[in-house]
Design a protein around this motif. Structure first.
Motif, PDB file in Angstrom:
ATOM      1  N   LEU A 135       8.431  -2.893  -6.380  1.00 56.37           N
ATOM      2  CA  LEU A 135       8.005  -4.296  -6.432  1.00 56.37           C
ATOM      3  C   LEU A 135       9.226  -5.155  -6.738  1.00 56.37           C
ATOM      4  O   LEU A 135      10.002  -4.832  -7.640  1.00 56.37           O
ATOM      5  CB  LEU A 135       6.943  -4.477  -7.517  1.00 56.37           C
ATOM      6  CG  LEU A 135       5.734  -3.551  -7.389  1.00 56.37           C
ATOM      7  CD1 LEU A 135       4.975  -3.473  -8.692  1.00 56.37           C
ATOM      8  CD2 LEU A 135       4.839  -4.041  -6.272  1.00 56.37           C
ATOM      9  N   ASN A 136       9.372  -6.232  -5.990  1.00 57.63           N
ATOM     10  CA  ASN A 136      10.572  -7.054  -6.115  1.00 57.63           C
ATOM     11  C   ASN A 136      10.253  -8.488  -6.501  1.00 57.63           C
ATOM     12  O   ASN A 136       9.172  -9.006  -6.202  1.00 57.63           O
ATOM     13  CB  ASN A 136      11.334  -7.043  -4.798  1.00 57.63           C
ATOM     14  CG  ASN A 136      11.771  -5.651  -4.410  1.00 57.63           C
ATOM     15  OD1 ASN A 136      12.318  -4.916  -5.225  1.00 57.63           O
ATOM     16  ND2 ASN A 136      11.507  -5.264  -3.177  1.00 57.63           N
ATOM     17  N   SER A 186       0.836  -1.189   0.000  1.00 57.68           N
ATOM     18  CA  SER A 186       0.000   0.000   0.000  1.00 57.68           C
ATOM     19  C   SER A 186       0.877   1.248   0.000  1.00 57.68           C
ATOM     20  O   SER A 186       1.761   1.369   0.847  1.00 57.68           O
ATOM     21  CB  SER A 186      -0.931   0.003   1.213  1.00 57.68           C
ATOM     22  OG  SER A 186      -1.785   1.113   1.186  1.00 57.68           O
ATOM     23  N   VAL A 187       0.652   2.131  -0.974  1.00 52.04           N
ATOM     24  CA  VAL A 187       1.411   3.376  -1.047  1.00 52.04           C
ATOM     25  C   VAL A 187       0.437   4.528  -1.271  1.00 52.04           C
ATOM     26  O   VAL A 187      -0.633   4.342  -1.864  1.00 52.04           O
ATOM     27  CB  VAL A 187       2.466   3.346  -2.186  1.00 52.04           C
ATOM     28  CG1 VAL A 187       3.450   2.208  -1.972  1.00 52.04           C
ATOM     29  CG2 VAL A 187       1.806   3.242  -3.549  1.00 52.04           C
ATOM     30  N   PRO A 188       0.802   5.712  -0.810  1.00 54.26           N
ATOM     31  CA  PRO A 188      -0.070   6.872  -1.075  1.00 54.26           C
ATOM     32  C   PRO A 188       0.112   7.357  -2.502  1.00 54.26           C
ATOM     33  O   PRO A 188       1.165   7.160  -3.135  1.00 54.26           O
ATOM     34  CB  PRO A 188       0.421   7.911  -0.059  1.00 54.26           C
ATOM     35  CG  PRO A 188       1.836   7.533   0.211  1.00 54.26           C
ATOM     36  CD  PRO A 188       1.915   6.046   0.066  1.00 54.26           C
ATOM     37  N   GLU A 189      -0.895   7.993  -3.005  1.00 57.38           N
ATOM     38  CA  GLU A 189      -0.830   8.580  -4.348  1.00 57.38           C
ATOM     39  C   GLU A 189       0.356   9.523  -4.448  1.00 57.38           C
ATOM     40  O   GLU A 189       0.615  10.325  -3.541  1.00 57.38           O
ATOM     41  CB  GLU A 189      -2.127   9.318  -4.645  1.00 57.38           C
ATOM     42  CG  GLU A 189      -2.198   9.913  -6.034  1.00 57.38           C
ATOM     43  CD  GLU A 189      -3.560  10.537  -6.324  1.00 57.38           C
ATOM     44  OE1 GLU A 189      -4.462  10.445  -5.453  1.00 57.38           O
ATOM     45  OE2 GLU A 189      -3.732  11.102  -7.409  1.00 57.38           O
ATOM     46  N   GLY A 190       1.101   9.409  -5.547  1.00 54.98           N
ATOM     47  CA  GLY A 190       2.253  10.255  -5.775  1.00 54.98           C
ATOM     48  C   GLY A 190       3.570   9.671  -5.282  1.00 54.98           C
ATOM     49  O   GLY A 190       4.638  10.161  -5.650  1.00 54.98           O
ATOM     50  N   ARG A 215       6.923   5.323 -10.407  1.00 53.62           N
ATOM     51  CA  ARG A 215       6.999   6.679  -9.858  1.00 53.62           C
ATOM     52  C   ARG A 215       5.642   7.361  -9.963  1.00 53.62           C
ATOM     53  O   ARG A 215       4.825   7.013 -10.828  1.00 53.62           O
ATOM     54  CB  ARG A 215       8.045   7.490 -10.617  1.00 53.62           C
ATOM     55  CG  ARG A 215       9.472   7.072 -10.353  1.00 53.62           C
ATOM     56  CD  ARG A 215      10.441   7.980 -11.137  1.00 53.62           C
ATOM     57  NE  ARG A 215      10.200   7.904 -12.570  1.00 53.62           N
ATOM     58  CZ  ARG A 215      10.624   6.896 -13.325  1.00 53.62           C
ATOM     59  NH1 ARG A 215      11.303   5.905 -12.798  1.00 53.62           N
ATOM     60  NH2 ARG A 215      10.375   6.895 -14.615  1.00 53.62           N
ATOM     61  N   ASP A 216       5.424   8.328  -9.052  1.00 51.98           N
ATOM     62  CA  ASP A 216       4.177   9.097  -9.071  1.00 51.98           C
ATOM     63  C   ASP A 216       2.980   8.140  -9.175  1.00 51.98           C
ATOM     64  O   ASP A 216       2.143   8.246 -10.084  1.00 51.98           O
ATOM     65  CB  ASP A 216       4.187  10.092 -10.233  1.00 51.98           C
ATOM     66  CG  ASP A 216       3.018  11.053 -10.202  1.00 51.98           C
ATOM     67  OD1 ASP A 216       2.638  11.560 -11.285  1.00 51.98           O
ATOM     68  OD2 ASP A 216       2.452  11.281  -9.110  1.00 51.98           O
ATOM     69  N   GLU A 219      14.013   2.296 -18.361  1.00 53.72           N
ATOM     70  CA  GLU A 219      12.930   3.213 -18.001  1.00 53.72           C
ATOM     71  C   GLU A 219      11.939   3.343 -19.139  1.00 53.72           C
ATOM     72  O   GLU A 219      12.307   3.392 -20.314  1.00 53.72           O
ATOM     73  CB  GLU A 219      13.527   4.592 -17.664  1.00 53.72           C
ATOM     74  CG  GLU A 219      12.524   5.586 -17.127  1.00 53.72           C
ATOM     75  CD  GLU A 219      13.204   6.882 -16.690  1.00 53.72           C
ATOM     76  OE1 GLU A 219      14.260   6.804 -16.041  1.00 53.72           O
ATOM     77  OE2 GLU A 219      12.663   7.957 -17.004  1.00 53.72           O
ATOM     78  N   ASP A 220      10.660   3.415 -18.781  1.00 54.24           N
ATOM     79  CA  ASP A 220       9.595   3.645 -19.761  1.00 54.24           C
ATOM     80  C   ASP A 220       8.500   4.433 -19.067  1.00 54.24           C
ATOM     81  O   ASP A 220       7.705   3.872 -18.313  1.00 54.24           O
ATOM     82  CB  ASP A 220       9.056   2.318 -20.292  1.00 54.24           C
ATOM     83  CG  ASP A 220       8.032   2.504 -21.401  1.00 54.24           C
ATOM     84  OD1 ASP A 220       7.560   1.492 -21.954  1.00 54.24           O
ATOM     85  OD2 ASP A 220       7.681   3.661 -21.729  1.00 54.24           O
ATOM     86  N   GLY A 221       8.527   5.754 -19.284  1.00 52.16           N
ATOM     87  CA  GLY A 221       7.544   6.602 -18.624  1.00 52.16           C
ATOM     88  C   GLY A 221       7.730   6.584 -17.114  1.00 52.16           C
ATOM     89  O   GLY A 221       8.829   6.818 -16.619  1.00 52.16           O
TER      90      GLY A 221
END
Lengths: 118, 111
Positions: free
Chosen positions: B21-22, B12-16, B77-78, B57-59
């Motif tokens: 993930l591992n 669970s993470v907050p927005e932003g 991210r974000d 990286e992709d976006g």
């Protein structure tokens, strides 16, 4: 990327009957893969289907229970035979997509068939 | 038995925020690695594939591969609520070319 049309999207079947699932790809592919995803679980490979030869089954899966046809390079069917409630799962077909080594190499999945056996 | 291991979560993470993930794998011969996203009731969708050590990286997504340590990770991210899904790590068997899937990590992004 490849587009796969999988039918039916869902079905409720009586135990002891059989269901045939179809996958149609919009391009020619050498191998097609059939997976099962039991409720809350990850994907398990059932078999690999090559055109013009017998499918190759993974450990725990047999041809009598899951017969596969691969009549041409764009189409395959998986039959779930003599069904029991334990066969209730999502069944997915998949194809290798794009050329190996490109940025977009991967495997594309059909939309899945949600099977419930009662 | 070749295995792919993931923490089932939920994560669970907050927005932003950044979601991490591992995934670890047992087959040292594996050369291709994939991250799939699966929304409830839908089929898996390919997010990233990675073959070489390092980052790709992709976006908003970054895949990281370390073959010596036999792990692959996915950073988002974000994070957005629309990223809430199960993320499946898949590893290509070095001998057979078949995909081996992990159990998946459920990500919840809270507004």
């Amino acid at each position: 990327s490849a587009v796969i049309s999988q039918k039916p999207s869902r079905d409720i079947c009586q135990r002891g009957t059989s269901l045939t699932i179809q996958c149609q790809v919009d391009s020619q592919v050498t191998m097609m893969f059939w997976y099962r995803q039991q409720p809350g679980q990850s994907l398990t490979l059932i078999a690999t289907a090559n055109q013009g030869s017998e499918a190759t089954y993974e450990s725990g899966f047999v041809i009598d229970k899951f017969p596969i046809s691969r009549p041409n390079l764009t189409f395959s069917t998986l039959t779930v035979s003599n069904m029991s409630p334990e066969d209730s799962s999502i069944y997915l077909c998949s194809v290798e997509d794009y050329r190996r080594g490109t940025a977009n190499y991967g495997y594309t999945f059909g939309s899945g068939t949600r099977l419930t056996v009662v | 038995q070749k295995e792919v291991e993931q923490n089932s979560g939920p994560l669970s993470v907050p927005e932003g925020a950044i979601a991490s993930l591992n995934c670890t794998y047992s087959d040292r011969g594996s050369q291709s690695f994939f991250w799939y996203r699966q929304y409830s009731g839908k089929s898996p969708e390919l997010i990233m594939s990675i073959y070489s050590n390092g980052d790709k990286e992709d976006g908003r997504f970054t895949a990281q591969l370390n073959k010596a340590s036999q792990y692959v990770s996915l950073l988002i991210r974000d994070s957005q609520p629309s990223d809430s899904a199960t993320y499946l790590c898949a590893v290509e068997d070095g001998n057979t070319g078949k995909l081996i899937f992990g159990q998946g990590t459920t990500l919840q992004v809270k507004p």
